[in-house]
Motif scaffolding. Structure first.
Motif, PDB file in Angstrom:
ATOM      1  N   LYS A 148      46.302 -34.643   7.637  1.00 37.70           N
ATOM      2  CA  LYS A 148      46.478 -33.576   8.624  1.00 37.70           C
ATOM      3  C   LYS A 148      46.659 -32.224   7.944  1.00 37.70           C
ATOM      4  CE  LYS A 148      48.409 -36.309  12.357  1.00 37.70           C
ATOM      5  NZ  LYS A 148      49.582 -36.557  13.190  1.00 37.70           N
ATOM      6  N   LYS A 204      55.539 -34.851   3.555  1.00 39.00           N
ATOM      7  CA  LYS A 204      56.988 -34.793   3.788  1.00 39.00           C
ATOM      8  C   LYS A 204      57.296 -34.587   5.270  1.00 39.00           C
ATOM      9  CE  LYS A 204      61.152 -32.496   2.337  1.00 39.00           C
ATOM     10  NZ  LYS A 204      61.732 -31.248   2.007  1.00 39.00           N
ATOM     11  N   GLU A 205      56.596 -33.641   5.909  1.00 38.00           N
ATOM     12  CA  GLU A 205      56.820 -33.393   7.337  1.00 38.00           C
ATOM     13  C   GLU A 205      56.432 -34.606   8.181  1.00 38.00           C
ATOM     14  OE1 GLU A 205      54.621 -29.833   8.169  1.00 38.00           O
ATOM     15  OE2 GLU A 205      56.004 -28.578   7.016  1.00 38.00           O
ATOM     16  N   ALA A 206      55.324 -35.260   7.843  1.00 36.42           N
ATOM     17  CA  ALA A 206      54.884 -36.429   8.608  1.00 36.42           C
ATOM     18  C   ALA A 206      55.835 -37.606   8.424  1.00 36.42           C
ATOM     19  CB  ALA A 206      53.462 -36.815   8.203  1.00 36.42           C
ATOM     20  N   ASP A 262      59.059 -37.332   7.863  1.00 37.54           N
ATOM     21  CA  ASP A 262      60.236 -36.995   8.665  1.00 37.54           C
ATOM     22  C   ASP A 262      59.991 -37.272  10.146  1.00 37.54           C
ATOM     23  OD1 ASP A 262      61.560 -36.181   6.377  1.00 37.54           O
ATOM     24  OD2 ASP A 262      61.161 -34.032   6.697  1.00 37.54           O
ATOM     25  N   LYS A 263      58.758 -37.062  10.594  1.00 34.68           N
ATOM     26  CA  LYS A 263      58.437 -37.233  12.011  1.00 34.68           C
ATOM     27  C   LYS A 263      58.066 -38.672  12.358  1.00 34.68           C
ATOM     28  CE  LYS A 263      55.392 -35.399  15.571  1.00 34.68           C
ATOM     29  NZ  LYS A 263      54.281 -34.502  15.848  1.00 34.68           N
ATOM     30  N   ASN A 264      57.230 -39.325  11.530  1.00 31.89           N
ATOM     31  CA  ASN A 264      56.667 -40.633  11.862  1.00 31.89           C
ATOM     32  C   ASN A 264      57.181 -41.781  11.005  1.00 31.89           C
ATOM     33  OD1 ASN A 264      54.967 -39.343  13.741  1.00 31.89           O
ATOM     34  ND2 ASN A 264      53.446 -38.937  12.162  1.00 31.89           N
ATOM     35  N   GLY A 296      53.866 -41.824   8.123  1.00 27.90           N
ATOM     36  CA  GLY A 296      53.598 -40.448   7.726  1.00 27.90           C
ATOM     37  C   GLY A 296      53.061 -40.319   6.312  1.00 27.90           C
ATOM     38  N   GLY A 353      50.138 -37.690   6.792  1.00 26.17           N
ATOM     39  CA  GLY A 353      50.522 -36.314   6.486  1.00 26.17           C
ATOM     40  C   GLY A 353      49.550 -35.547   5.628  1.00 26.17           C
TER      41      GLY A 353
END
Length: 116
Positions: A90, A73-75, A77-79, A83, A87
């Motif tokens: 990582k 989810k974070e990846a 949102d960022k990439n 992502g 994500g």
């Protein structure tokens, strides 16, 4: 009191896994996949994070896929779309590396056997 709740929840999850291993013909790898997929689904529908907040570290110690879902989810949102692929790797790299290393070391020390 929070540490008691953490031990209780973590212990219940571990006990459920041990029962699955003892009472079924499921191999440990398949049970881990089941836990990861269950955690990912619970994370996706938003049910796992409140469970972790309630139980503390007890629900986050076993690998239930929550870390994977949160990392994806974070990846995303960022990439963006990329992502999805980055994500999970990582977010779980340290845990997966430790599991592989300790699993290999345990196989050198003990004599692994297949279930019949």
């Amino acid at each position: 009191m929070d540490y008691i709740k953490a031990f209780l929840i973590g212990g219940l999850i571990c006990a459920a896994v041990q029962i699955l291993l003892d009472r079924t013909k499921l191999m440990p790898g398949r049970v881990m996949v089941l836990l990861v997929c269950t955690g990912a689904v619970l994370g996706f529908i938003g049910a796992y994070e409140p469970f972790v907040k309630f139980s503390g570290a007890g629900a986050s110690v076993p690998l239930l896929g929550f870390v994977l879902w949160k990392g994806v989810k974070e990846a995303v949102d960022k990439n963006g779309f990329l992502g999805i692929f980055l994500g999970g790797f990582k977010a779980s790299a340290a845990g997966i590396s430790a599991a592989l290393i300790f699993g290999y070391l345990a196989s050198l020390i003990f004599e692994p056997k297949m279930k019949k």
